[in-house]
Design an enzyme around this catalytic site. Structure first.
Site, PDB file in Angstrom:
ATOM      1  N   GLY A  15       0.815  -1.219   0.000  1.00 23.49           N
ATOM      2  CA  GLY A  15       0.000   0.000   0.000  1.00 23.49           C
ATOM      3  C   GLY A  15       0.847   1.266   0.000  1.00 23.49           C
ATOM      4  N   LEU A 164       5.189  -6.088  -7.639  1.00 23.91           N
ATOM      5  CA  LEU A 164       6.483  -5.531  -7.220  1.00 23.91           C
ATOM      6  C   LEU A 164       7.230  -6.524  -6.344  1.00 23.91           C
ATOM      7  CD1 LEU A 164       6.640  -4.583  -3.969  1.00 23.91           C
ATOM      8  CD2 LEU A 164       5.079  -2.848  -4.759  1.00 23.91           C
ATOM      9  N   CYS A 277       5.505 -13.721   0.878  1.00 22.21           N
ATOM     10  CA  CYS A 277       4.498 -14.144  -0.102  1.00 22.21           C
ATOM     11  C   CYS A 277       4.678 -15.511  -0.752  1.00 22.21           C
ATOM     12  CB  CYS A 277       4.357 -13.071  -1.158  1.00 22.21           C
ATOM     13  SG  CYS A 277       3.590 -11.603  -0.451  1.00 22.21           S
TER      14      CYS A 277
END
Ligand code: NAD
Ligand code: UGA
Length: 463
Positions: A15, A164, A277
């Site tokens: 974010g 990203l 992730c």
């Protein structure tokens, strides 16, 4: 609809940088990033942009340019939702630690809370953008919550996954390989897709903006991460075979990477991939496949994680074996703690698991990392719940520089590929260590021949 006000829920690693770049490239759009975490928002608002909560090369300059102009950080989530035409959801989606799917499925409780809050607050039509990485078909659940608990206004849900990588977030955001936007194929859905396309078109060429249906977009994100991680596990599997056969994994990687069908990227053998992730997203994929009864598909992808766990354990085992099968009371210096260079993020870093294994063998770990604080390292160890805080404090010492960390060590382990490690006076480090002095280069970044000429016993990955 021409977008002039954006809200982003979640001021984290995605974010924060993503919205900073949107604000920089779109001065006509007011971008407000909100978070429940008051400290995080206070840090984003720190008058010294160097002290913002996330370290990424080039980020502080962009924040300095846009913050206060059209980029705002706030804890007033309701107000930001109310004002915005487009709301990005960029909250965390960690692996579930309880209940059904524990240890595999993505925990969607933060996503659901966002959806309920948007439904409660929104008094005008809104476009809701999934920026978080989500299981395929999550948009259905979000839509159901919004439509059934909202104030009768219209919502369009888009999927716009983020690709990203940390450490290169700013360049990735400024020059993305592609932007992916999934939406409904209805006229309203297409209008919403176009609104988001126009935001990115301020700096990304339109032929790099790909639009798809929502499910393809959601699943493409999991697929991309699975393919990237699979390459690392594949080369790491070969690294073990190289060690047995006299082949050198760096040479093998170079040889196969020159085949244009394979390509050179993501073929660096290592102590194992970390980061928030890859593991979580593959486990999620495995869970989804299982839940559709696709056992072969789920077993296939699970192997990527099994290989990665093996690689981390293999690295710590090698240290113990090489140090004459005991590291009890020996000082092992760790250079690097972050999961990769140029970030202060340590989530799932291989360093944590290697430290845990070695402390189980009663080693004393001394760590230096250019960007990770002592508190962060200790909290990473405490989070494992292998031992008490006091025991971790006794076993893990943190130093301000590498020379201090390595002094009197029996061995050095390179856990992160920070550039500065290649610039050290290695003779000076060698002279300060116990002999024989061992190096375990978990990133294959050091010059083996040069270190051996100094006197080090060098162990790379896969050679
Ligand atoms: P993060 O933990 O750094 O940030 C998430 C933020 O959301 C936290 O600050 C948290 O306080 C906030 N939050 C949670 N619930 C909230 C709520 N209801 N209201 C307001 N704030 C709330 O996570 P991240 O690394 O930025 O990842 C976010 C998502 O993006 C994840 O789904 C992740 O898989 C995905 N992603 C991450 C990366 C990466 O490099 N980190 C890259 C691509 C995609
Ligand atoms: C990864 C993907 O690269 C991003 O595209 C994606 O958006 C992101 O996950 C996400 O969804 O969170 P990230 O985890 O930040 O990005 O960093 P990577 O550069 O992918 O590195 C991940 C791990 O793999 C690191 O520990 C790195 O050291 C390791 N790695 C990477 C290797 O061991 N070998 C390689 O060749 C490449």
């Amino acid at each position: 609809m021409k977008i002039t006000k954006i809200c982003c829920i979640g001021a984290g690693y995605v974010g924060g940088p993503t919205m900073a770049v949107i604000a920089q490239k779109c001065p006509h759009i007011q971008v407000t990033v909100v978070d429940l975490n008051e400290q995080r928002i206070a840090d984003w608002n720190n008058p010294d942009p160097e002290k913002i909560p996330i370290y990424e090369p080039g980020l502080s300059e962009i924040v300095a340019e846009a913050r206060g102009r059209n980029l705002f950080f706030s804890t007033d989530v309701d107000n930001a939702i109310d004002e915005a035409q487009m709301i990005f959801i960029s909250v965390n989606t960690p692996t579930k630690t309880y209940g059904k799917g524990k240890g595999m499925a993505a925990d969607l409780k933060y996503i659901e809370l966002c959806a309920r809050q948007i439904a409660r607050v929104a008094k005008q039509n809104k476009i809701v953008v999934e920026k978080s990485t989500l299981p395929v078909r999550t948009a259905e659940a979000i839509k159901s919550i919004l439509d059934n608990t909202g104030n009768g206004v219209q919502f369009q849900i888009l999927s716009n996954p983020e690709f990203l990588a940390e450490g290169t977030a700013v360049t990735d955001l400024l020059n993305p390989d592609r932007i992916l936007i999934g939406g409904d194929t209805t006229p309203e859905g297409e209008e919403a897709i176009n609104s988001l396309v126009e935001v990115y078109a301020n700096w990304v060429s339109k032929n790099q903006i790909l639009t798809t249906n929502v499910w393809s977009s959601e699943l493409s994100k999991l697929t991309a991460n699975a393919f990237l991680a699979q390459r690392i596990s594949s080369i790491n599997a070969m690294s073990e075979l190289c060690e047995k056969t006299g082949a050198d994994v760096n040479e093998v990687a170079k040889a196969i990477g020159m085949d244009s069908r394979i390509g050179p990227k993501f073929l660096k053998a290592s102590v194992g991939f970390g980061g928030s992730c890859f593991q979580k997203d593959i486990l999620n994929l495995v869970y989804i496949a299982k839940s559709y009864g696709l056992d072969e598909v789920s077993d296939y992808w699970e192997q990527v994680i099994i290989m990665n766990d093996h690689q981390k354990r293999r690295f710590s085992n090698k240290i113990v074996q090489t140090l004459y099968n005991t590291v009890a009371d020996k000082k092992i210096a760790f250079l690097g703690w972050a999961f990769k260079k140029d970030t202060n993020d340590t989530r799932e870093s291989a360093a944590i698991y290697v430290a845990d294994d070695l402390i189980n063998e009663q080693a004393k770990i001394s760590v230096y990392d250019p960007k990770v604080s002592k508190n962060k390292m200790l909290s990473d160890m405490d989070y494992l719940e292998t031992r008490t805080k006091e025991e971790n404090l006794k076993s893990l010492n943190v130093f301000e520089n590498a020379y201090e960390a390595c002094k009197d060590a029996h061995a050095i382990a390179i856990l992160t590929e920070w550039d500065e490690f290649t610039t050290y006076d290695w003779k000076k480090i060698y002279d300060s260590m116990h002999k024989p002095a061992f190096i375990f280069d978990g990133r294959n970044i050091l010059d083996a021949k040069q270190l051996e000429s100094i006197g080090f016993v060098y162990n790379g990955i896969g050679s």
